[in-house]
Design a protein around this motif. Structure first.
Motif, PDB file in Angstrom:
ATOM      1  N   HIS A 213       0.809  -1.224   0.000  1.00 16.93           N
ATOM      2  CA  HIS A 213       0.000   0.000   0.000  1.00 16.93           C
ATOM      3  C   HIS A 213       0.843   1.274   0.000  1.00 16.93           C
ATOM      4  CE1 HIS A 213      -3.854  -2.083   1.696  1.00 16.93           C
ATOM      5  NE2 HIS A 213      -3.640  -2.323   0.421  1.00 16.93           N
ATOM      6  N   GLU A 214       2.088   1.176   0.444  1.00 17.58           N
ATOM      7  CA  GLU A 214       2.912   2.374   0.555  1.00 17.58           C
ATOM      8  C   GLU A 214       4.051   2.317  -0.453  1.00 17.58           C
ATOM      9  OE1 GLU A 214       4.106   2.894   4.581  1.00 17.58           O
ATOM     10  OE2 GLU A 214       2.046   2.892   5.342  1.00 17.58           O
TER      11      GLU A 214
ATOM     12  N   ASP B 278      -8.648   3.745  -4.525  1.00 18.86           N
ATOM     13  CA  ASP B 278      -8.362   3.233  -3.176  1.00 18.86           C
ATOM     14  C   ASP B 278      -9.258   2.038  -2.902  1.00 18.86           C
ATOM     15  OD1 ASP B 278      -7.482   2.893  -0.612  1.00 18.86           O
ATOM     16  OD2 ASP B 278      -8.257   4.790   0.174  1.00 18.86           O
ATOM     17  N   LEU B 279      -9.014   0.963  -3.609  1.00 21.05           N
ATOM     18  CA  LEU B 279      -9.871  -0.213  -3.575  1.00 21.05           C
ATOM     19  C   LEU B 279     -10.011  -0.770  -2.165  1.00 21.05           C
ATOM     20  CD1 LEU B 279     -10.081  -3.043  -6.150  1.00 21.05           C
ATOM     21  CD2 LEU B 279      -9.774  -3.638  -3.764  1.00 21.05           C
ATOM     22  N   PHE B 280      -8.914  -0.877  -1.440  1.00 22.96           N
ATOM     23  CA  PHE B 280      -8.928  -1.501  -0.119  1.00 22.96           C
ATOM     24  C   PHE B 280      -9.908  -0.795   0.820  1.00 22.96           C
ATOM     25  CE2 PHE B 280      -7.379  -2.505   4.116  1.00 22.96           C
ATOM     26  CZ  PHE B 280      -7.030  -3.848   4.021  1.00 22.96           C
ATOM     27  N   ALA B 281      -9.786   0.532   0.937  1.00 21.11           N
ATOM     28  CA  ALA B 281     -10.630   1.287   1.860  1.00 21.11           C
ATOM     29  C   ALA B 281     -12.093   1.297   1.419  1.00 21.11           C
ATOM     30  CB  ALA B 281     -10.114   2.722   1.986  1.00 21.11           C
TER      31      ALA B 281
ATOM     32  N   GLY C  18     -34.254   5.477  -1.275  1.00 22.93           N
ATOM     33  CA  GLY C  18     -33.492   4.351  -0.741  1.00 22.93           C
ATOM     34  C   GLY C  18     -33.353   4.366   0.775  1.00 22.93           C
ATOM     35  N   ARG C  19     -33.249   3.176   1.358  1.00 20.28           N
ATOM     36  CA  ARG C  19     -33.015   3.042   2.800  1.00 20.28           C
ATOM     37  C   ARG C  19     -31.547   2.684   3.028  1.00 20.28           C
ATOM     38  NH1 ARG C  19     -37.496  -0.854   2.259  1.00 20.28           N
ATOM     39  NH2 ARG C  19     -39.463   0.262   2.514  1.00 20.28           N
ATOM     40  N   ARG C  20     -30.902   3.350   3.937  1.00 22.69           N
ATOM     41  CA  ARG C  20     -29.487   3.079   4.272  1.00 22.69           C
ATOM     42  C   ARG C  20     -28.637   2.976   2.995  1.00 22.69           C
ATOM     43  NH1 ARG C  20     -28.526  -2.083   6.856  1.00 22.69           N
ATOM     44  NH2 ARG C  20     -26.421  -1.256   7.120  1.00 22.69           N
ATOM     45  N   VAL C  21     -28.499   4.075   2.345  1.00 20.94           N
ATOM     46  CA  VAL C  21     -27.765   4.117   1.068  1.00 20.94           C
ATOM     47  C   VAL C  21     -26.310   4.517   1.314  1.00 20.94           C
ATOM     48  CG1 VAL C  21     -27.598   5.195  -1.204  1.00 20.94           C
ATOM     49  CG2 VAL C  21     -29.847   4.657  -0.233  1.00 20.94           C
ATOM     50  N   LEU C  22     -25.383   3.650   0.893  1.00 20.52           N
ATOM     51  CA  LEU C  22     -23.954   3.944   0.955  1.00 20.52           C
ATOM     52  C   LEU C  22     -23.500   4.351  -0.448  1.00 20.52           C
ATOM     53  CD1 LEU C  22     -21.152   3.836   2.423  1.00 20.52           C
ATOM     54  CD2 LEU C  22     -20.967   1.487   1.553  1.00 20.52           C
ATOM     55  N   VAL C  23     -23.064   5.587  -0.598  1.00 20.29           N
ATOM     56  CA  VAL C  23     -22.615   6.083  -1.899  1.00 20.29           C
ATOM     57  C   VAL C  23     -21.141   5.761  -2.092  1.00 20.29           C
ATOM     58  CG1 VAL C  23     -22.223   8.139  -3.316  1.00 20.29           C
ATOM     59  CG2 VAL C  23     -24.345   7.907  -2.002  1.00 20.29           C
ATOM     60  N   VAL C  24     -20.821   5.117  -3.214  1.00 22.98           N
ATOM     61  CA  VAL C  24     -19.436   4.799  -3.567  1.00 22.98           C
ATOM     62  C   VAL C  24     -19.195   5.314  -4.981  1.00 22.98           C
ATOM     63  CG1 VAL C  24     -17.749   2.971  -3.991  1.00 22.98           C
ATOM     64  CG2 VAL C  24     -19.393   2.743  -2.114  1.00 22.98           C
ATOM     65  N   HIS C  25     -18.190   6.135  -5.143  1.00 28.12           N
ATOM     66  CA  HIS C  25     -17.836   6.609  -6.481  1.00 28.12           C
ATOM     67  C   HIS C  25     -16.894   5.603  -7.145  1.00 28.12           C
ATOM     68  CE1 HIS C  25     -19.779  10.517  -6.244  1.00 28.12           C
ATOM     69  NE2 HIS C  25     -19.339  10.607  -5.003  1.00 28.12           N
ATOM     70  N   PHE C  26     -17.231   5.227  -8.345  1.00 27.92           N
ATOM     71  CA  PHE C  26     -16.425   4.273  -9.106  1.00 27.92           C
ATOM     72  C   PHE C  26     -14.957   4.692  -9.127  1.00 27.92           C
ATOM     73  CE2 PHE C  26     -14.501   3.196 -13.212  1.00 27.92           C
ATOM     74  CZ  PHE C  26     -14.723   1.826 -13.300  1.00 27.92           C
ATOM     75  N   GLU C  27     -14.706   5.988  -9.297  1.00 30.03           N
ATOM     76  CA  GLU C  27     -13.337   6.497  -9.373  1.00 30.03           C
ATOM     77  C   GLU C  27     -12.593   6.302  -8.056  1.00 30.03           C
ATOM     78  OE1 GLU C  27     -15.891   8.058 -12.432  1.00 30.03           O
ATOM     79  OE2 GLU C  27     -16.106   8.157 -10.254  1.00 30.03           O
ATOM     80  N   ASP C  28     -13.299   6.457  -6.917  1.00 28.97           N
ATOM     81  CA  ASP C  28     -12.679   6.226  -5.608  1.00 28.97           C
ATOM     82  C   ASP C  28     -12.375   4.745  -5.414  1.00 28.97           C
ATOM     83  OD1 ASP C  28     -12.859   8.904  -5.011  1.00 28.97           O
ATOM     84  OD2 ASP C  28     -14.738   8.709  -3.896  1.00 28.97           O
TER      85      ASP C  28
ATOM     86  N   VAL D 224      -7.773  -9.712  -2.796  1.00 29.63           N
ATOM     87  CA  VAL D 224      -8.666  -9.132  -3.804  1.00 29.63           C
ATOM     88  C   VAL D 224      -7.923  -8.109  -4.658  1.00 29.63           C
ATOM     89  CG1 VAL D 224     -10.764  -7.794  -4.203  1.00 29.63           C
ATOM     90  CG2 VAL D 224     -10.711  -9.506  -2.385  1.00 29.63           C
ATOM     91  N   GLU D 225      -7.056  -7.327  -4.033  1.00 23.88           N
ATOM     92  CA  GLU D 225      -6.310  -6.312  -4.783  1.00 23.88           C
ATOM     93  C   GLU D 225      -5.484  -6.932  -5.900  1.00 23.88           C
ATOM     94  OE1 GLU D 225      -5.373  -2.500  -2.123  1.00 23.88           O
ATOM     95  OE2 GLU D 225      -4.266  -4.268  -1.492  1.00 23.88           O
ATOM     96  N   GLY D 226      -4.983  -8.136  -5.661  1.00 25.98           N
ATOM     97  CA  GLY D 226      -4.182  -8.811  -6.677  1.00 25.98           C
ATOM     98  C   GLY D 226      -5.010  -9.498  -7.747  1.00 25.98           C
ATOM     99  N   GLN D 227      -6.319  -9.678  -7.497  1.00 28.45           N
ATOM    100  CA  GLN D 227      -7.202 -10.361  -8.453  1.00 28.45           C
ATOM    101  C   GLN D 227      -8.291  -9.415  -8.940  1.00 28.45           C
ATOM    102  OE1 GLN D 227      -6.344 -13.564  -8.935  1.00 28.45           O
ATOM    103  NE2 GLN D 227      -4.911 -13.642  -7.237  1.00 28.45           N
ATOM    104  N   LYS D 228      -8.062  -8.109  -8.859  1.00 30.87           N
ATOM    105  CA  LYS D 228      -9.152  -7.152  -8.963  1.00 30.87           C
ATOM    106  C   LYS D 228      -9.793  -7.040 -10.343  1.00 30.87           C
ATOM    107  CE  LYS D 228      -6.050  -3.213  -9.679  1.00 30.87           C
ATOM    108  NZ  LYS D 228      -5.605  -1.919  -9.121  1.00 30.87           N
ATOM    109  N   ASP D 229      -9.070  -7.341 -11.411  1.00 27.02           N
ATOM    110  CA  ASP D 229      -9.624  -7.087 -12.740  1.00 27.02           C
ATOM    111  C   ASP D 229     -10.760  -8.023 -13.132  1.00 27.02           C
ATOM    112  OD1 ASP D 229      -8.046  -4.922 -13.121  1.00 27.02           O
ATOM    113  OD2 ASP D 229      -6.583  -5.922 -14.382  1.00 27.02           O
TER     114      ASP D 229
END
Length: 484
Positions: A211-212, A405-408, A391-401, A429-434
């Motif tokens: 990560h660093e 920063d896939l892990f977070a 929507g109920r309990r909606v978590l917004v995730v931007h595709f670009e984010d 997962v980071e290594g198999q992400k595609d």
């Protein structure tokens, strides 16, 4: 056009290549006035022009793959070929030659020296005689930078518990990237770390998360066994991902007990829903479901595709629906939002080219594209507005984010699903992400499909969505939603 990035330079037997030195010596090459920097930078967001540089046959400025085409070379073609192979830079020379590399190793010169017309694109310039017009590929960092069959992960500081973090090791006096990658592949490890004359192998873990990243110059010690390769140092490791699959996150199954809560994975078409499902399945170990049925997805391993969306056996449900009744059928939702310019093009490609294909030139230039934008662009906005409203309990995730920063972001998504994902599993997962549904390379268009009228309308939709997000104390849309 291809070859290994450290391989022997391609040799051309063509008359044009033979005439090259003559033209340079005589000063008789007819060169057009080079296009201005602003004009070159405007060529989409795929690359940034950085200048004209000296090049010579003895010591290349860009020392990666190269290819020549004395009839059809274009700026985009060169950029696309270099990007697909994971290089940071693409350079054009003599109107017909393309060179790729990770580092520019020469001095820059006057723009007037890079004014030769491209052989396949008379309205643009492709370097000059022993002069490279170089572009930095802005999207290369998003793609996997490849080295033969291995994927470049970066330069990293030596971990504290190195013998535990990277348990397999061997000293090689004639070290090269190939030798270390082959050694770790044989030992069945997904990571290959070069440390000078030492080669180490292991898995991504909390001891070595990858990560660093450090500046690649800290790893730029030449390999003993290959002149144009870097092999890292005792303190800074150059890491590659081998073809060995990290199986710590590959197991998937249906939920052991039927869930009473139905969670939506909601998105506008083209916003990365299939990719997000792939990530969620790897991170949780459970299949995702769908409001629809897609046989091609089922055949590619999404086994929850055939279940009824209310079966309760899947961890979340893909949906593109945006009506109040449909939205209120779900108890919670992950709302995936993507730049509308990118989402519209992705969905248009899917509609006319399949999940990993591309729409034809005729579709882009015909009546299909304008009609598609007219219908789908307003839906991009109303889709998000409806989910925020109903929507109920909606978590917004931007595709670009998620890409950045896939892990977070994946931790946030898995948290909403009520799963305590192990750190090692998320690192896997980071290594198999595609996965199997990623279009390779840069956008396959050499023109901007959006008219000023389309951009004006889409700009209004972006502002509406941005305001709606901020009204709910959420971060607005990313800055890159607005064209430069």
């Amino acid at each position: 056009d291809g070859g290994r990035r450290y391989g022997p330079w391609f040799k051309s037997a063509s008359k044009e290549a033979a005439e090259r030195s003559k033209a340079g010596a005589a000063g008789g090459t007819r060169s057009r006035a080079p296009r201005g920097r602003a004009a070159r930078d405007k060529e989409e967001d795929r690359a940034k022009y950085i200048g004209c540089y000296v090049d010579n046959t003895r010591r290349r400025t860009l020392r990666g793959v190269s290819f020549f085409d004395y009839k059809k070379m274009t700026v985009f073609r060169c950029q696309d070929n270099c990007a697909e192979r994971g290089y940071l830079y693409a350079g054009l020379e003599f109107g017909a030659e393309c060179y790729c590399g990770h580092k520019v190793q020469a001095a820059n010169v006057s723009e007037a020296e890079c004014g030769m017309a491209c052989k396949g694109e008379r309205g643009n310039t492709c370097g000059g005689v022993n002069r490279l017009a170089i572009y930095r590929l802005e999207l290369a960092q998003e793609s996997a930078r490849r080295y033969g069959s291995a994927i470049f992960r970066g330069c990293f500081r030596r971990p504290d518990n190195v013998s535990i973090a990277l348990p397999a090791s061997q000293t090689m006096l004639n070290m090269s990237v190939d030798k270390c990658v082959d050694f770790c592949t044989e030992k069945e490890y997904p990571l290959s770390a070069l440390a000078g004359t030492a080669c180490r192998c292991g898995f991504p873990t909390s001891l070595f998360t990858l990560h660093e990243r450090e500046d690649e110059q800290l790893c730029a010690q030449r390999c003993a066994g290959e002149e144009y390769e870097s092999c890292g140092t005792a303190d800074y490791f150059l890491v590659y991902q081998t073809q060995v699959q990290d199986n710590r996150c590959m197991d998937r199954r249906f939920l052991p007990a039927r869930s009473r809560h139905v969670v939506a994975l909601a998105s506008f078409p083209g916003a990365g829903n299939t990719w997000a499902r792939h990530l969620i399945e790897l991170a949780t170990g459970f299949y995702t479901g769908s409001y629809y049925f897609d046989g091609s997805l089922y055949n590619k391993g999404f086994k929850g595709e055939r279940d009824h969306w209310r079966s309760g056996r899947t961890i979340c449900i893909k949906t593109h629906e945006s009506g109040q009744k449909e939205i209120e059928s779900f108890d919670a939702a992950i709302l995936l939002i993507r730049n509308p310019y990118k989402a519209l093009m992705a969905e248009f490609n899917r509609k006319y080219g399949g999940h990993i294909g591309f729409a034809s030139h005729a579709h882009w230039k015909g009546k299909e594209w304008p009609e598609f934008v007219r219908t789908y662009a307003p839906w991009w906005a109303t889709h998000t507005l409806d989910w925020l409203r109903f929507g109920r309990r909606v978590l917004v995730v931007h595709f670009e984010d998620l890409k950045r920063d896939l892990f977070a972001q994946l931790q946030r998504m898995v948290g909403l699903l009520g799963i305590a994902a192990r750190e090692d599993r998320l690192l896997c997962v980071e290594g198999q992400k595609d996965g199997n549904f990623k279009r390779s390379g840069l956008r396959k268009l050499e023109f901007d499909p959006y008219t000023p009228e389309m951009r004006h309308a889409i700009g209004g939709y972006i502002k509406t969505v941005d305001a709606a997000l901020k009204l709910r104390n959420l971060s607005g849309v990313p800055d890159d939603y607005y064209p430069r």
